[in-house]
Design a protein around this motif. Structure first.
Motif, PDB file in Angstrom:
ATOM      1  N   TYR A 131     135.729 -71.335 -57.212  1.00 34.57           N
ATOM      2  CA  TYR A 131     135.223 -70.780 -55.952  1.00 34.57           C
ATOM      3  C   TYR A 131     134.006 -71.575 -55.449  1.00 34.57           C
ATOM      4  CZ  TYR A 131     138.019 -66.624 -57.154  1.00 34.57           C
ATOM      5  OH  TYR A 131     139.038 -65.768 -57.486  1.00 34.57           O
ATOM      6  N   HIS A 132     133.646 -72.626 -56.153  1.00 39.07           N
ATOM      7  CA  HIS A 132     132.494 -73.469 -55.788  1.00 39.07           C
ATOM      8  C   HIS A 132     131.187 -72.678 -55.739  1.00 39.07           C
ATOM      9  CE1 HIS A 132     135.168 -76.776 -55.036  1.00 39.07           C
ATOM     10  NE2 HIS A 132     135.913 -75.988 -54.286  1.00 39.07           N
ATOM     11  N   LEU A 133     131.034 -71.767 -56.713  1.00 46.16           N
ATOM     12  CA  LEU A 133     129.793 -70.991 -56.751  1.00 46.16           C
ATOM     13  C   LEU A 133     128.767 -71.594 -57.711  1.00 46.16           C
ATOM     14  CD1 LEU A 133     131.123 -67.315 -56.730  1.00 46.16           C
ATOM     15  CD2 LEU A 133     130.094 -68.587 -54.867  1.00 46.16           C
ATOM     16  N   LEU A 134     129.203 -72.563 -58.543  1.00 45.45           N
ATOM     17  CA  LEU A 134     128.266 -73.158 -59.496  1.00 45.45           C
ATOM     18  C   LEU A 134     127.090 -73.770 -58.743  1.00 45.45           C
ATOM     19  CD1 LEU A 134     130.478 -74.996 -62.158  1.00 45.45           C
ATOM     20  CD2 LEU A 134     129.704 -72.632 -62.106  1.00 45.45           C
ATOM     21  N   ASP A 135     125.900 -73.590 -59.325  1.00 47.49           N
ATOM     22  CA  ASP A 135     124.692 -74.152 -58.728  1.00 47.49           C
ATOM     23  C   ASP A 135     124.420 -73.679 -57.304  1.00 47.49           C
ATOM     24  OD1 ASP A 135     123.278 -75.508 -60.645  1.00 47.49           O
ATOM     25  OD2 ASP A 135     124.593 -77.250 -60.554  1.00 47.49           O
ATOM     26  N   MET A 140     124.373 -66.080 -59.120  1.00 49.49           N
ATOM     27  CA  MET A 140     123.603 -65.037 -59.789  1.00 49.49           C
ATOM     28  C   MET A 140     123.883 -63.658 -59.198  1.00 49.49           C
ATOM     29  SD  MET A 140     121.856 -66.454 -62.158  1.00 49.49           S
ATOM     30  CE  MET A 140     120.590 -65.262 -62.581  1.00 49.49           C
ATOM     31  N   VAL A 141     124.647 -63.611 -58.127  1.00 54.99           N
ATOM     32  CA  VAL A 141     124.831 -62.359 -57.403  1.00 54.99           C
ATOM     33  C   VAL A 141     126.287 -61.900 -57.424  1.00 54.99           C
ATOM     34  CG1 VAL A 141     124.682 -61.288 -55.126  1.00 54.99           C
ATOM     35  CG2 VAL A 141     122.877 -62.840 -55.887  1.00 54.99           C
ATOM     36  N   ILE A 142     127.195 -62.785 -57.018  1.00 51.61           N
ATOM     37  CA  ILE A 142     128.582 -62.386 -56.782  1.00 51.61           C
ATOM     38  C   ILE A 142     129.398 -62.076 -58.042  1.00 51.61           C
ATOM     39  CG2 ILE A 142     130.733 -63.067 -55.649  1.00 51.61           C
ATOM     40  CD1 ILE A 142     128.640 -62.498 -53.638  1.00 51.61           C
ATOM     41  N   LEU A 211     122.735 -69.300 -67.545  1.00 63.11           N
ATOM     42  CA  LEU A 211     123.126 -70.245 -68.600  1.00 63.11           C
ATOM     43  C   LEU A 211     124.472 -70.886 -68.271  1.00 63.11           C
ATOM     44  CD1 LEU A 211     122.486 -71.200 -71.600  1.00 63.11           C
ATOM     45  CD2 LEU A 211     124.050 -69.401 -72.293  1.00 63.11           C
ATOM     46  N   LEU A 212     125.401 -70.074 -67.768  1.00 64.94           N
ATOM     47  CA  LEU A 212     126.747 -70.565 -67.511  1.00 64.94           C
ATOM     48  C   LEU A 212     126.862 -71.303 -66.180  1.00 64.94           C
ATOM     49  CD1 LEU A 212     127.864 -69.145 -69.984  1.00 64.94           C
ATOM     50  CD2 LEU A 212     129.626 -68.143 -68.565  1.00 64.94           C
ATOM     51  N   TYR A 213     126.248 -70.760 -65.154  1.00 64.95           N
ATOM     52  CA  TYR A 213     126.585 -71.225 -63.808  1.00 64.95           C
ATOM     53  C   TYR A 213     125.530 -72.096 -63.142  1.00 64.95           C
ATOM     54  CZ  TYR A 213     129.800 -67.299 -64.459  1.00 64.95           C
ATOM     55  OH  TYR A 213     130.728 -66.431 -64.960  1.00 64.95           O
ATOM     56  N   LEU A 214     124.328 -72.174 -63.729  1.00 66.46           N
ATOM     57  CA  LEU A 214     123.278 -72.960 -63.072  1.00 66.46           C
ATOM     58  C   LEU A 214     122.886 -74.192 -63.882  1.00 66.46           C
ATOM     59  CD1 LEU A 214     120.814 -70.211 -61.775  1.00 66.46           C
ATOM     60  CD2 LEU A 214     122.703 -71.268 -60.552  1.00 66.46           C
ATOM     61  N   ARG A 215     122.897 -75.364 -63.235  1.00 65.69           N
ATOM     62  CA  ARG A 215     122.406 -76.579 -63.870  1.00 65.69           C
ATOM     63  C   ARG A 215     121.152 -77.081 -63.155  1.00 65.69           C
ATOM     64  NH1 ARG A 215     124.492 -75.026 -67.048  1.00 65.69           N
ATOM     65  NH2 ARG A 215     126.480 -75.343 -68.060  1.00 65.69           N
ATOM     66  N   ASN A 216     121.018 -76.691 -61.894  1.00 66.43           N
ATOM     67  CA  ASN A 216     119.922 -77.157 -61.064  1.00 66.43           C
ATOM     68  C   ASN A 216     118.640 -76.380 -61.381  1.00 66.43           C
ATOM     69  OD1 ASN A 216     118.154 -77.799 -59.062  1.00 66.43           O
ATOM     70  ND2 ASN A 216     119.565 -77.395 -57.368  1.00 66.43           N
ATOM     71  N   ALA A 217     117.634 -77.092 -61.917  1.00 67.32           N
ATOM     72  CA  ALA A 217     116.417 -76.420 -62.368  1.00 67.32           C
ATOM     73  C   ALA A 217     115.685 -75.700 -61.239  1.00 67.32           C
ATOM     74  CB  ALA A 217     115.481 -77.419 -63.037  1.00 67.32           C
ATOM     75  N   ASP A 218     115.906 -76.122 -60.004  1.00 71.55           N
ATOM     76  CA  ASP A 218     115.235 -75.457 -58.887  1.00 71.55           C
ATOM     77  C   ASP A 218     115.744 -74.040 -58.667  1.00 71.55           C
ATOM     78  OD1 ASP A 218     113.690 -77.637 -58.405  1.00 71.55           O
ATOM     79  OD2 ASP A 218     115.091 -78.516 -56.954  1.00 71.55           O
ATOM     80  N   LEU A 219     116.917 -73.741 -59.252  1.00 70.02           N
ATOM     81  CA  LEU A 219     117.498 -72.403 -59.055  1.00 70.02           C
ATOM     82  C   LEU A 219     117.251 -71.488 -60.249  1.00 70.02           C
ATOM     83  CD1 LEU A 219     120.973 -73.322 -57.487  1.00 70.02           C
ATOM     84  CD2 LEU A 219     118.997 -72.351 -56.322  1.00 70.02           C
TER      85      LEU A 219
END
Lengths: 288, 302
Positions: A131-135, A140-142, A211-219
């Protein structure tokens, strides 16, 4: 009735007092160390009383960029997520509370089944990825938009509202939507508040999605920052004052300050929200 | 007058509309992943997708059971769940019984209030606290041990300590919250029963044993069955945060293994196969125990 204070009462109160200390000690100890000056922390002699009180550790933590970004991100996730979750859950629970809703039983069964069985970590990850929700902040919501437990609490509450009230609304010319907004929702303030708090606490502490879905430290939410600083020892950004001797020990105060800063909002609001949580816990435990 | 299905849909259209976001969410984020389980029967390739990946049958299931790691992680998962149930289940009952005997309302309130506090901490915060408190060089526990003349222990690096740390911290965090339901159940016991017990000469302990505990029996039974059903549901986050390669012998559980081998190393099909294996066992456990708890009383998970 005579009220004698016997051995039983004394032992009981003593054990409970000891228990209360066990519950409180970790918080007091963290506060004491984080408020003490380095020279006393070096000696490792701080237990529950801060020595050489200063707020240097908190000042350092609160001027750390990552902490501030983490705080900001967590606030965004909590506000956005709680709002969306509460709206969707309320609409869904209200519809499912209608006994003669067409396919209502099927829908309910579908929801309950997800409590019992899920696709598991990997298929869920791949789905969220597709669904292109990564990063994105939506990660964090859906993926946890509706919690079956919260939905059931609300549905049970709505079912308890007397039908006569809705019917009288109808006679007075209210539409279905009018009945929901003018009659049902004002009566449901306690359950709305409870479920809102459940969602807010859940999103506030959500480490798994990050941990699973975020790689971008700004998020990164605050939880990831706390983990990186305290458990992984990634401290480079914080200005460590080595003026007062052993760096490592000042670090200890800093780490405790990080933990406390990440907990403070909940601890501060806790006395005010406690009773709502308890109501929710009881409502949730007796389900239809 | 009975409406046709179409008529009912038309009548309920507003409610169906209100329900739509919820159901779309469940289909997109709960049911689609369930169908994603099919990749456990394929050699899934991230770039070819489900349509382009070849079927391999039970290859990954066989691989799992032939792997010596499988026995260890299944054993660790079951043992952690079992110890949590063994020590974590009675704790809130004992707390509720003790709180119920307190006569000073102020003291009772105070103990209750502080007992719920840890429940609201995030798992990261709890794990961070454990990490700091157990540190061999700076943690207070090791200082206390050394003051008493014992050597310092590197708790989080020793497999022998993992289960103790995990279970005791779970109890610390959950016991107060867990006692709420029992305290609520206690208030439904008829005060006349206590009166009668006192007339028969029962002391405080005897009143607890013969009146309070039987009054709690149904609640206890239901809660027990529900928790048996969830025995495999161990917090991934907490185990993940507290475990490390040094303690994998006791700390590696199915979900942390799936994360590491399946997700981090990209063995998606293998990970999905283990996921499904655990999902099916968990489903059976919850389903059966919920069925039994339904027969005990009206209360059940659904």
């Amino acid at each position: 009735m005579k009220q004698r204070t016997g051995l039983f009462d004394i032992v009981n109160v003593l054990i409970l007092a000891l228990f209360a200390c066990t519950m409180l000690f970790p918080f007091i100890h963290m506060a004491a160390v984080s408020l003490s000056s380095a020279e006393f922390v070096v000696g490792n002699r701080i237990s529950i009383w801060p020595k050489g009180i200063n707020f240097d550790a908190f000042a350092a933590v609160l001027s750390d960029k990552r902490i501030l970004t983490g705080y900001k991100n967590t606030l965004i996730y909590v506000v956005l997520g709680t709002t969306l979750s509460l709206i969707v859950t309320t609409m869904g629970a209200y519809s499912l509370s209608r006994r003669n809703l067409v396919f209502g039983k099927t829908f309910m069964l579908m929801i309950v089944f997800t409590i019992l069985f899920s696709g598991g970590m990997i298929p869920t990850y791949l789905t969220v990825r597709n669904y292109h929700l990564l990063d994105t902040i939506w990660a964090m919501v859906i993926p946890n938009l509706v919690t079956a437990f919260n939905l059931i609490i609300m549905r049970t509450f709505f079912q308890g509202i007397p039908r006569e009230l809705e019917e009288s609304g109808k006679i007075d010319g209210l539409s279905d939507a009018g009945i929901l907004t003018r009659i049902v929702l004002p009566l449901s303030k306690p359950v709305l508040l409870t479920v809102m708090l459940f969602y807010a606490v859940q999103i506030w502490g959500n480490f798994f999605s990050a941990l699973l879905y975020l790689r971008n430290a700004d998020l990164y939410p605050l939880q990831v920052i706390i983990r990186n600083i305290v458990m992984m020892g990634v401290i480079s950004d914080i200005t460590v004052s080595s003026a007062l001797g052993d760096k490592k020990v000042v670090l200890e105060s800093l780490k405790y300050a990080v933990i406390l800063v990440g907990t403070l909002p909940i601890l501060l609001f806790y006395p005010f929200i406690q009773k709502h949580f308890i109501k929710g816990a009881m409502m949730g435990s007796v389900k239809g | 007058m009975k409406l046709s299905i179409l008529g009912q849909i038309k009548r309920d259209r507003i409610f169906l509309l209100l329900l739509a976001p919820t159901m779309i969410f469940y289909i997109m984020f709960r049911y689609v992943p369930m169908f994603g389980i099919t990749i456990s029967f394929m050699d899934y390739n991230l770039f070819k997708g489900i349509a382009g990946s070849p079927w391999v049958g039970l290859k990954y299931y066989r691989m799992f059971f032939e792997n010596p790691d499988a026995r260890i992680i299944i054993k660790n998962t079951v043992l952690l769940g079992f110890y949590k149930l063994l020590f974590g289940f009675p704790a809130p009952i004992v707390l509720a019984l003790m709180l119920n005997e307190v006569r000073s309302m102020i003291f009772k309130r105070f103990v209750q209030t502080v007992s719920y506090m840890p429940y609201f901490l995030s798992i990261v915060v709890v794990a961070s606290m454990i990490d700091m408190f157990l540190s061999p060089s700076t943690g207070w526990l090791n200082h206390a041990l050394q003051d008493m003349g014992f050597p310092a222990i590197n708790f989080l690096q020793e497999p022998g300590w993992f289960r103790t740390i995990f279970v005791s911290s779970e109890i610390w965090q959950q016991v107060g919250w867990g006692s709420i339901i029992y305290l609520a159940a206690v208030t439904t016991i008829d005060p006349q029963l206590y009166e009668a017990a006192r007339m028969d000469g029962a002391g405080r302990l005897k009143q607890i044993w013969h009146v309070t505990l039987p009054g709690l029996a149904t609640t206890v039974a239901i809660m027990f069955l529900m928790q048996v059903g969830q025995i495999l549901e161990i917090s991934f986050e907490k185990v993940f945060l507290l475990s490390n390669a040094a303690t994998y012998d006791t700390s590696d559980i199915i979900s942390t293994y799936v994360y590491r081998i399946g997700l981090l190393q990209g063995n998606f099909s293998y990970g999905a196969a283990i996921d499904l294996f655990m999902g099916v066992i968990g489903f059976v456990l919850v389903y059966v125990s919920n069925r039994i708890s339904r027969r005990f009383s009206e209360t059940s998970l659904w």
